[in-house]
Design a protein around this motif. Structure first.
Motif, PDB file in Angstrom:
ATOM      1  N   THR A 149       0.997  -1.129   0.067  1.00 28.39           N
ATOM      2  CA  THR A 149       0.240  -0.019  -0.097  1.00 28.39           C
ATOM      3  C   THR A 149       0.959   1.226  -0.085  1.00 28.39           C
ATOM      4  OG1 THR A 149      -1.703  -1.141   1.097  1.00 28.39           O
ATOM      5  CG2 THR A 149      -1.752   1.353   1.360  1.00 28.39           C
ATOM      6  N   LEU A 150       0.670   2.148  -0.989  1.00 29.45           N
ATOM      7  CA  LEU A 150       1.360   3.410  -1.204  1.00 29.45           C
ATOM      8  C   LEU A 150       0.353   4.556  -0.839  1.00 29.45           C
ATOM      9  CD1 LEU A 150       2.921   2.058  -4.131  1.00 29.45           C
ATOM     10  CD2 LEU A 150       4.354   3.126  -2.216  1.00 29.45           C
ATOM     11  N   ALA A 151       0.902   5.557  -0.051  1.00 30.59           N
ATOM     12  CA  ALA A 151       0.008   6.667   0.365  1.00 30.59           C
ATOM     13  C   ALA A 151       0.717   7.814   0.637  1.00 30.59           C
ATOM     14  CB  ALA A 151      -1.155   6.266   1.551  1.00 30.59           C
ATOM     15  N   PHE A 152       0.183   8.966   0.238  1.00 31.80           N
ATOM     16  CA  PHE A 152       0.863  10.425   0.345  1.00 31.80           C
ATOM     17  C   PHE A 152       0.339  10.912   1.784  1.00 31.80           C
ATOM     18  CE2 PHE A 152       2.458  10.788  -3.999  1.00 31.80           C
ATOM     19  CZ  PHE A 152       3.833  10.979  -3.719  1.00 31.80           C
ATOM     20  N   GLU A 153       1.026  11.596   2.489  1.00 29.16           N
ATOM     21  CA  GLU A 153       0.468  12.336   3.649  1.00 29.16           C
ATOM     22  C   GLU A 153       0.424  13.700   3.587  1.00 29.16           C
ATOM     23  OE1 GLU A 153       1.491  12.792   8.413  1.00 29.16           O
ATOM     24  OE2 GLU A 153       2.687  11.514   7.276  1.00 29.16           O
TER      25      GLU A 153
ATOM     26  N   PHE B  94      -4.613  11.298   4.185  1.00 27.57           N
ATOM     27  CA  PHE B  94      -3.745  10.411   3.404  1.00 27.57           C
ATOM     28  C   PHE B  94      -4.426  10.313   1.963  1.00 27.57           C
ATOM     29  CE2 PHE B  94      -2.829   9.325   7.346  1.00 27.57           C
ATOM     30  CZ  PHE B  94      -1.245   9.266   7.522  1.00 27.57           C
ATOM     31  N   THR B  95      -3.783  10.468   0.891  1.00 28.68           N
ATOM     32  CA  THR B  95      -4.155   9.773  -0.448  1.00 28.68           C
ATOM     33  C   THR B  95      -3.462   8.696  -0.882  1.00 28.68           C
ATOM     34  OG1 THR B  95      -4.587  12.116  -1.041  1.00 28.68           O
ATOM     35  CG2 THR B  95      -4.297  10.487  -2.902  1.00 28.68           C
ATOM     36  N   LYS B  96      -4.447   7.734  -1.001  1.00 29.67           N
ATOM     37  CA  LYS B  96      -3.785   6.216  -1.443  1.00 29.67           C
ATOM     38  C   LYS B  96      -3.425   6.085  -2.968  1.00 29.67           C
ATOM     39  CE  LYS B  96      -6.366   2.702  -0.484  1.00 29.67           C
ATOM     40  NZ  LYS B  96      -6.657   2.274  -1.930  1.00 29.67           N
TER      41      LYS B  96
ATOM     42  N   ILE C 264       1.262  14.812  -6.366  1.00 33.17           N
ATOM     43  CA  ILE C 264       2.044  15.720  -5.469  1.00 33.17           C
ATOM     44  C   ILE C 264       1.407  17.378  -5.610  1.00 33.17           C
ATOM     45  CG2 ILE C 264       4.331  16.795  -5.447  1.00 33.17           C
ATOM     46  CD1 ILE C 264       5.336  14.260  -6.334  1.00 33.17           C
ATOM     47  N   ASN C 265       1.219  17.613  -6.789  1.00 34.56           N
ATOM     48  CA  ASN C 265       0.592  18.897  -7.320  1.00 34.56           C
ATOM     49  C   ASN C 265      -0.463  19.341  -6.431  1.00 34.56           C
ATOM     50  OD1 ASN C 265       3.052  19.604  -8.578  1.00 34.56           O
ATOM     51  ND2 ASN C 265       2.232  19.086 -10.487  1.00 34.56           N
ATOM     52  N   THR C 266      -1.442  18.288  -6.160  1.00 37.88           N
ATOM     53  CA  THR C 266      -2.646  18.289  -5.283  1.00 37.88           C
ATOM     54  C   THR C 266      -2.697  18.266  -4.036  1.00 37.88           C
ATOM     55  OG1 THR C 266      -3.328  16.191  -5.517  1.00 37.88           O
ATOM     56  CG2 THR C 266      -3.687  17.366  -7.503  1.00 37.88           C
ATOM     57  N   ILE C 267      -1.471  17.892  -3.416  1.00 31.83           N
ATOM     58  CA  ILE C 267      -1.370  17.751  -2.057  1.00 31.83           C
ATOM     59  C   ILE C 267      -1.046  18.887  -1.260  1.00 31.83           C
ATOM     60  CG2 ILE C 267       0.010  16.520  -0.103  1.00 31.83           C
ATOM     61  CD1 ILE C 267       0.034  13.865  -1.992  1.00 31.83           C
ATOM     62  N   ASP C 268      -1.520  19.148   0.032  1.00 32.56           N
ATOM     63  CA  ASP C 268      -1.020  20.540   0.367  1.00 32.56           C
ATOM     64  C   ASP C 268       0.125  20.456   1.301  1.00 32.56           C
ATOM     65  OD1 ASP C 268      -3.432  21.515  -0.239  1.00 32.56           O
ATOM     66  OD2 ASP C 268      -4.868  20.809   1.565  1.00 32.56           O
TER      67      ASP C 268
END
Length: 215
Positions: A178-182, A188-190, A211-215
């Motif tokens: 499982t991969l998720a951005f914090e 989180f966005t999986k 990446i461009n959508t993550i705060d």
């Protein structure tokens, strides 16, 4: 710098399947990849390989190769998968990653080397001498690695597995990998990595967009 949580298990075939995609991400300097060892074969799940599970693994390996091109060599099958006495063990390689990380080794690179050593070269991830050899290839001394391995074995490895399972639930994952951005607010966005097997350029475009959508 964005943190990408990578929840995996070194013994997991599907975590080996995603390795080329992880390698692509290492060229993005805006990402910090944080590994979590999930303990696929730990505790009550540490066991010998049954005949039925042996066949399931072969079928899974064939599926992985067809989707990703990742190699499971004849040497791996002959020396490890066909070994009826072999114990399926996630604790040892997870401890090795914790030890390597404490010595400044890039754990993503170490995981990749461990996967290739097992699934291509037929060298068990439960072989501490082989793990020490990998650590020395990545810049640590054998003695320092073995000392760190002893330090992280047992309770600290189990704590890491518990943390990985907690993170899996937190990000809404259902298995390994499982991969998720914090996000900055703790959300989180999986990542939907399975759509991009054997499509490295599309994968990179997808991740850059996230990446461009993550705060």
């Amino acid at each position: 710098m964005k943190t990408l949580h990578f929840i995996m298990d070194p013994q997991c075939g599907w975590c080996y399947a995603v390795a080329p995609l992880i390698d692509e991400l290492t060229q993005l300097t805006t990402i910090d990849i944080k590994l979590y060892g999930g303990g696929l074969f730990s505790g009550a799940n540490k066991r010998q390989l049954s005949a039925d599970f042996h066949q399931q693994i072969i079928a899974m390996d064939n599926r992985i190769t067809s989707l990703t091109g990742q190699v499971f060599s004849p040497t791996y099958y002959e020396t490890l998968l066909d070994d009826k006495q072999r114990i399926l063990d996630s604790d040892t390689p997870i401890t090795a990653l914790l030890a390597g990380g404490s010595l400044g080794i890039n754990t993503v690179a170490m995981l990749h080397r461990m996967q290739v050593d097992q699934f291509v070269l037929g060298r068990s991830q439960s072989d501490i001498a082989n793990l020490a050899n990998i650590a020395t290839q990545l810049g640590a001394s054998s003695g320092a690695f073995l000392n760190a391995f002893d330090l992280f074995s047992g309770e600290k490895t189990q704590q890491q597995i518990i943390k990985a399972r907690q993170m899996l639930n937190l990000v809404g994952g259902s298995g390994f990998p499982t991969l998720a951005f914090e996000h900055g607010d703790g959300a989180f966005t999986k990542l939907d990595h399975s759509r991009y097997y054997a499509q490295p350029q599309q994968w990179l475009a997808y991740v850059k967009h996230l990446i461009n959508t993550i705060d």
